[in-house]
Design an enzyme around this catalytic site. Sequence first.
Site, PDB file in Angstrom:
ATOM      1  N   GLU A 304       0.813  -1.051  -0.066  1.00  0.00           N
ATOM      2  CA  GLU A 304      -0.407  -0.260   0.234  1.00  0.00           C
ATOM      3  C   GLU A 304       0.870   1.561  -0.029  1.00  0.00           C
ATOM      4  OE1 GLU A 304      -3.061  -0.632   2.708  1.00  0.00           O
ATOM      5  OE2 GLU A 304      -4.202   0.938   1.947  1.00  0.00           O
ATOM      6  N   HIS A 333       7.518 -27.058   0.096  1.00  0.00           N
ATOM      7  CA  HIS A 333       6.226 -28.222  -0.575  1.00  0.00           C
ATOM      8  C   HIS A 333       5.699 -27.378  -1.379  1.00  0.00           C
ATOM      9  CE1 HIS A 333       8.430 -31.384   1.526  1.00  0.00           C
ATOM     10  NE2 HIS A 333       8.962 -30.281   2.553  1.00  0.00           N
ATOM     11  N   LYS A 447     -13.702   2.379  -3.124  1.00  0.00           N
ATOM     12  CA  LYS A 447     -14.484   2.466  -1.602  1.00  0.00           C
ATOM     13  C   LYS A 447     -15.863   4.201  -2.476  1.00  0.00           C
ATOM     14  CE  LYS A 447     -11.572   3.603   2.203  1.00  0.00           C
ATOM     15  NZ  LYS A 447     -10.985   3.994   3.573  1.00  0.00           N
TER      16      LYS A 447
HETATM   17  O1  PA5 Z   1      -2.822   1.885   6.174  1.00  0.00           O
HETATM   18  C1  PA5 Z   1      -4.060   1.848   5.762  1.00  0.00           C
HETATM   19  O2  PA5 Z   1      -4.628   4.062   5.553  1.00  0.00           O
HETATM   20  C2  PA5 Z   1      -5.005   1.236   5.171  1.00  0.00           C
HETATM   21  O3  PA5 Z   1      -4.858   0.436   5.176  1.00  0.00           O
HETATM   22  C3  PA5 Z   1      -5.932   1.134   6.200  1.00  0.00           C
HETATM   23  O4  PA5 Z   1      -5.097   0.390   7.603  1.00  0.00           O
HETATM   24  C4  PA5 Z   1      -7.267   0.901   6.512  1.00  0.00           C
HETATM   25  O5  PA5 Z   1      -7.764   1.126   5.730  1.00  0.00           O
HETATM   26  C5  PA5 Z   1      -8.071   0.756   7.697  1.00  0.00           C
HETATM   27  O6  PA5 Z   1      -8.609   1.874   7.064  1.00  0.00           O
HETATM   28  P1  PA5 Z   1      -8.991   2.662   9.187  1.00  0.00           P
HETATM   29  O7  PA5 Z   1      -8.392   2.486  10.606  1.00  0.00           O
HETATM   30  O8  PA5 Z   1      -8.831   4.211   9.116  1.00  0.00           O
HETATM   31  O9  PA5 Z   1     -10.217   2.324   9.661  1.00  0.00           O
END
Ligand code: PA5
Length: 478
Positions: A304, A333, A447
Amino acid sequence: MAKRFEDSTFRESMKVRLDFNNMMAEYIGPKGITESDLEGLEVKIEAAERAMVEKRAQGKMYWRDLPYNQKEIVEDIKTYVESVKGQFESFVVLGIGGSALGPIAVQQAINHPFYNELPEKRNGYPKLYVADNIDPEKLVTLFDVIDLKTSLFNVVSKSGSTSETMSQFMIIKEMLEKELGKEEAKKHIVCTTDPKVGNLRPIAEAEGYKSFIIQPGVGGRFSELSPVGLLPAAMCGIDIEELLAGAAYMDEICNTENTFQNPAAIYAILQYLSMQKGKNISIVMSYVDSLKYVADWYAQLWAESLGKKFDNEGKVVRVGQTPIKALGATDQHSQVQLYAEGPQDKVILFLGVDRYKTEITIPNIYQDIPTLGFLGGETHNKLITTEQMATEYALLKAEQTNMTLTVPEVNEFTVGQILYLFEVATGFAGELLNINAFDQPGVEEGKNATYAMFGRPGYEEKKAELDDRPAKKDKFII
Ligand code: PA5
């Protein structure tokens, strides 16, 4: 009482080691990284090093200071944990992504693998469950093993508005209030969220829920060392001060003028140069079961943060490595065949340990069968460690670049080091790639489409755009 991490001999004896010989052309052959590759990158490395220091000083990498600036928060967490200890059988994290992967990784690394099943290993602390996904079967079936009356729910969301987490919260809140009444229900909910942003903070304040803050400047995937990870860890008896001390120790190690002694910088540099050579897959293969979920946490952090279409100047670059999680010896394996003989587009990181928490000896019962007898009297510890070395050798022979990160033992101090090392490496790699490692614009489209399809106010235009997409016609097999 003095903590063991305050002792410099303990700290030195628990230092995490990175072996990157097999990344270098000198060992691995022409597919590896050469001295001239490194020399050619000198200017960029210096710029990245400067940026890391400057951005930290400007508060743009606030997560880097979490090992140092949470004394009060740690006290608050510990006091809260003690105040509820013994009252709850289960502690359920409602969170997803960065709010779930870290707590799972740390719990699995430190505690007994069957922690939930063994009251004597829990020492009065509750069982831990993480309800991250919204597959309805996941939440519904959770109620087959937990009892609302004896469960404490930790709603964790940095943005305070993530649909998965907030919808889970809404379901649980209603269930709790129906079963226990509004006042009693409040004692079963604890929130971890931003001090200002999002819906969760005002809800927590209005309802009077106990809450912890995720400090501004700490993004989801960089939040494991904030209350996001510290509360669930402390709730399971994990020493969070030692976890933070491990992270601080890694910070100290990384704080060197000599880039070749900075494991986070070296990791990022070698991955960056590997990407330049078309190695767009980053595998973490743990030979320690308890670190298996650290690979999951790393996968989110690396993917990410670094998977980006645009660089900082808005130029299309489409960079990033696809992270893959593997477990040794199990995946010898399955996946190792591909690693050895498939495309040379991967960097494999082995995670190893000097001392496993237990030892088991293979009985010497087949001395008369030489093809089994050689195992008799040896330990599984020796077998798995040897298999790790043998796989490393096989990949060396196959000219597949690989590194090994070794911890003396898996404990809070070493896990803190690993988490911090990967976080800093991610920030450093972001600088080398000249991208923003701290946003995730690619996640937004999905989203927003969900919001539009659900009819969320403000998403009417997106809904119209979706309705306009060409209808699927004939490419079906039914
Ligand atoms: O790294 C990130 O920002 C995302 O993966 C969030 O952790 C994830 O979308 C969850 O978001 P939030 O903590 O705002 O609910």
